[in-house]
Enzyme design. Structure first.
Site, PDB file in Angstrom:
ATOM      1  N   HIS A   1     -14.606  10.327   0.282  1.00  0.00           N
ATOM      2  CA  HIS A   1     -13.805  10.062  -0.911  1.00  0.00           C
ATOM      3  C   HIS A   1     -13.721   8.557  -1.120  1.00  0.00           C
ATOM      4  O   HIS A   1     -13.491   7.793  -0.181  1.00  0.00           O
ATOM      5  CB  HIS A   1     -12.412  10.677  -0.720  1.00  0.00           C
ATOM      6  CG  HIS A   1     -11.454  10.263  -1.777  1.00  0.00           C
ATOM      7  ND1 HIS A   1     -11.781  10.282  -3.117  1.00  0.00           N
ATOM      8  CD2 HIS A   1     -10.170   9.817  -1.710  1.00  0.00           C
ATOM      9  CE1 HIS A   1     -10.745   9.859  -3.819  1.00  0.00           C
ATOM     10  NE2 HIS A   1      -9.765   9.569  -2.990  1.00  0.00           N
TER      11      HIS A   1
ATOM     12  N   CYS B   1      -7.392  14.547  -4.192  1.00  0.00           N
ATOM     13  CA  CYS B   1      -8.682  13.928  -3.889  1.00  0.00           C
ATOM     14  C   CYS B   1      -9.548  14.803  -2.979  1.00  0.00           C
ATOM     15  O   CYS B   1     -10.692  14.451  -2.697  1.00  0.00           O
ATOM     16  CB  CYS B   1      -8.471  12.566  -3.262  1.00  0.00           C
ATOM     17  SG  CYS B   1      -7.440  11.500  -4.269  1.00  0.00           S
TER      18      CYS B   1
ATOM     19  N   ASN C   1     -11.100   4.636  -7.630  1.00  0.00           N
ATOM     20  CA  ASN C   1     -10.754   5.944  -7.068  1.00  0.00           C
ATOM     21  C   ASN C   1     -10.580   6.928  -8.230  1.00  0.00           C
ATOM     22  O   ASN C   1      -9.660   6.788  -9.025  1.00  0.00           O
ATOM     23  CB  ASN C   1      -9.451   5.802  -6.259  1.00  0.00           C
ATOM     24  CG  ASN C   1      -8.983   7.120  -5.662  1.00  0.00           C
ATOM     25  OD1 ASN C   1      -9.467   8.193  -6.025  1.00  0.00           O
ATOM     26  ND2 ASN C   1      -8.023   7.040  -4.754  1.00  0.00           N
TER      27      ASN C   1
HETATM   28  C1  LIG Z   1      -3.372   0.113  -1.520  1.00  0.00           C
HETATM   29  C2  LIG Z   1      -4.066  -0.721  -0.476  1.00  0.00           C
HETATM   30  C3  LIG Z   1      -5.378  -1.241  -1.012  1.00  0.00           C
HETATM   31  C4  LIG Z   1      -3.184  -1.919  -0.143  1.00  0.00           C
HETATM   32  O1  LIG Z   1      -3.806  -2.692   0.868  1.00  0.00           O
HETATM   33  P1  LIG Z   1      -2.975  -3.118   2.177  1.00  0.00           P
HETATM   34  O2  LIG Z   1      -3.848  -4.009   2.921  1.00  0.00           O
HETATM   35  O3  LIG Z   1      -2.474  -1.886   2.822  1.00  0.00           O
HETATM   36  O4  LIG Z   1      -1.806  -3.931   1.519  1.00  0.00           O
HETATM   37  P2  LIG Z   1      -0.267  -3.890   1.926  1.00  0.00           P
HETATM   38  O5  LIG Z   1       0.418  -2.895   1.076  1.00  0.00           O
HETATM   39  O6  LIG Z   1      -0.113  -3.795   3.406  1.00  0.00           O
HETATM   40  O7  LIG Z   1       0.160  -5.317   1.489  1.00  0.00           O
HETATM   41  C5  LIG Z   1      -0.338  -6.491   2.161  1.00  0.00           C
HETATM   42  C6  LIG Z   1       0.214  -7.715   1.467  1.00  0.00           C
HETATM   43  O8  LIG Z   1      -0.406  -7.820   0.177  1.00  0.00           O
HETATM   44  C7  LIG Z   1       0.606  -7.833  -0.841  1.00  0.00           C
HETATM   45  N1  LIG Z   1       0.090  -7.090  -1.981  1.00  0.00           N
HETATM   46  C8  LIG Z   1       0.256  -5.775  -2.273  1.00  0.00           C
HETATM   47  N2  LIG Z   1      -0.388  -5.470  -3.396  1.00  0.00           N
HETATM   48  C9  LIG Z   1      -0.973  -6.610  -3.815  1.00  0.00           C
HETATM   49  C10 LIG Z   1      -1.783  -6.928  -4.907  1.00  0.00           C
HETATM   50  N3  LIG Z   1      -2.135  -6.026  -5.825  1.00  0.00           N
HETATM   51  N4  LIG Z   1      -2.234  -8.198  -5.021  1.00  0.00           N
HETATM   52  C11 LIG Z   1      -1.901  -9.135  -4.121  1.00  0.00           C
HETATM   53  N5  LIG Z   1      -1.130  -8.892  -3.064  1.00  0.00           N
HETATM   54  C12 LIG Z   1      -0.662  -7.634  -2.912  1.00  0.00           C
HETATM   55  C13 LIG Z   1       1.810  -7.186  -0.233  1.00  0.00           C
HETATM   56  O9  LIG Z   1       2.992  -7.638  -0.862  1.00  0.00           O
HETATM   57  C14 LIG Z   1       1.710  -7.643   1.197  1.00  0.00           C
HETATM   58  O10 LIG Z   1       2.196  -8.963   1.273  1.00  0.00           O
HETATM   59  P3  LIG Z   1       3.026  -9.461   2.576  1.00  0.00           P
HETATM   60  O11 LIG Z   1       2.055  -9.342   3.718  1.00  0.00           O
HETATM   61  O12 LIG Z   1       3.395 -10.845   2.219  1.00  0.00           O
HETATM   62  O13 LIG Z   1       4.170  -8.511   2.687  1.00  0.00           O
HETATM   63  C15 LIG Z   1      -4.299   0.097   0.798  1.00  0.00           C
HETATM   64  O14 LIG Z   1      -3.091   0.324   1.449  1.00  0.00           O
HETATM   65  C16 LIG Z   1      -4.940   1.422   0.556  1.00  0.00           C
HETATM   66  O15 LIG Z   1      -6.048   1.504   0.059  1.00  0.00           O
HETATM   67  N6  LIG Z   1      -4.292   2.501   1.000  1.00  0.00           N
HETATM   68  C17 LIG Z   1      -4.846   3.830   1.018  1.00  0.00           C
HETATM   69  C18 LIG Z   1      -5.202   4.300  -0.344  1.00  0.00           C
HETATM   70  C19 LIG Z   1      -5.759   5.670  -0.245  1.00  0.00           C
HETATM   71  O16 LIG Z   1      -6.555   6.006   0.579  1.00  0.00           O
HETATM   72  N7  LIG Z   1      -5.338   6.494  -1.090  1.00  0.00           N
HETATM   73  C20 LIG Z   1      -5.823   7.824  -1.084  1.00  0.00           C
HETATM   74  C21 LIG Z   1      -5.270   8.378  -2.235  1.00  0.00           C
HETATM   75  S1  LIG Z   1      -6.282   9.443  -2.993  1.00  0.00           S
END
Ligand SMILES: CC(C)(COP(=O)(O)OP(=O)(O)OC[C@H]1O[C@@H](n2cnc3c(N)ncnc32)[C@H](O)[C@@H]1OP(=O)(O)O)[C@@H](O)C(=O)NCCC(=O)NCCS
Length: 333
Positions: A258, A122, A289
């Protein structure tokens, strides 16, 4: 010792034109929900994403790049024959050799332009832009086409609720050329290979070929770890890029980070104390993304909608798998 003549380049470089291509198929969250246990509300509130584009069979990495590049070349007001080099940043061109850049250079009608692919996830657009700037100032090319292109739908596990909703497809391209004034600031870039496990392809291609795994490889990530790294570390890198360019946040017109997660975008804008007057790219909402394509696609849309204008000063920052990052301040085309 014989005396070697140095190349004669331009004093500085600038982005002269931008173009984008978004696949025709628009995919709303409802389609993602067919394979994972989630909700439209959760996806929107946790990531900002409402829709993304997925490429069809004809919308190949090369085809999307050619569309985006044609627009960028026209926008720059040059002809394809004037392009001296083509740099393609992608992680989703599944044919390792030859580089897809050579096919793109040929089909665009360049005059045997130098052409090569780079892999910088990215941050790929910023890496390509930095190479292009160096080539122009050093004199090995007058105009360089920098393309960020991905078909991430090919590398997404639609049953993985942590990533299924995140990724989209598309191509963004810019033409970089000579300038009498600085219009691309110093790049603040780097890599943190000790964090390489946080975003990665699940297994090597060979594991799939040899039947070690049944599922085609996909991108997997430790969402929270990447999120924390992005909001804390990338805010520092973004500030360093502003400082290196001698630009204060008050002087900035546009912020194009990004497009990985709208909450990361909000957090960076807040930490950088960007004034209300700064336009912040939020292309993530309808594009998802798109990795290397995300910054040029967002740039193209801001200019097309009039939210940003030619000559504006923009901070761009890319970050992702590697982990790698690249930030710089540019004058918009
Ligand atoms: C992927 C992303 C959106 C997830 O959001 P988050 O707030 O971190 O979510 P978490 O993984 O902490 O999960 C929070 C809760 O939601 C749940 N959850 C995860 N994915 C889910 C989904 N698709 N739908 C519903 N619930 C979901 C988890 O099980 C967790 O539940 P719990 O609290 O009961 O354990 C976020 O972490 C993110 O954007 N990360 C960075 C991505 C990035 O910058 N990537 C760069 C790559 S180029």
């Amino acid at each position: 010792m014989a005396k070697i003549k140095a190349g004669k380049g331009a004093p500085y470089a600038r982005i002269l034109g931008v173009g984008g291509y978004r696949p025709t198929r628009v995919v709303p969250n409802e389609v993602i929900l067919e394979k994972i246990d989630s909700s439209d509300e959760w996806i929107r509130s946790r990531s900002g994403i409402q829709t993304r584009h997925w490429a069809n069979d004809e919308e190949t990495v090369a085809a999307m790049s050619i569309e985006a590049s044609g627009k960028a070349i026209a926008d720059a007001g040059i002809s394809a024959e004037q392009v001296g080099a083509v740099i393609v940043s992608t992680v989703t061109h599944f044919k390792q050799t030859p580089a897809v850049a050579t096919e793109i250079a040929d089909k665009l009608g360049t005059d045997k332009a130098a052409a090569f692919d780079i892999s910088a996830g990215c941050a790929g657009f910023g890496y390509g832009l930095t190479l292009a700037k160096g080539m122009i100032v050093e004199g090995s090319a007058e105009y360089v086409l920098v393309i960020g292109v991905e078909r991430l739908s090919d590398l997404t596990d639609l049953e993985d609720r942590a990533t299924a909703f995140l990724f989209g497809d598309g191509a963004g391209a810019v033409v970089v050329g000579p300038s009498q004034e600085p219009a691309i600031g110093p790049t603040v870039w780097g890599s943190e290979g000790d964090k390489s496990e946080t975003i990665k392809q699940t297994v090597p291609w060979t594991d799939y070929r040899e039947g070690v795994v049944e599922r085609f490889p996909a991108i997997t990530q430790e969402g929270q770890a990447v999120f924390r790294w992005a909001v804390f570390e990338m805010a520092k890198v973004a500030q360093q890029a502003l400082d290196a360019a001698g630009i204060t946040s008050d002087e900035l017109d546009v912020f194009i980070p990004h497009q990985a997660n709208e909450r990361i975008i909000d957090s960076l804008a807040k930490t950088l104390k960007l004034p209300e007057s700064v336009t912040v790219a939020r292309d993530i909402r309808t594009t998802g993304n798109t990795s290397a394509a995300s910054i040029p696609l967002a740039m193209e849309r801001l200019l097309a909608t009039g939210e940003a204008k030619s000559g504006d000063t923009a901070l761009v920052i890319g970050f992702g798998a590697g982990l790698v990052y690249a930030a710089t301040v540019v004058t918009l085309p």
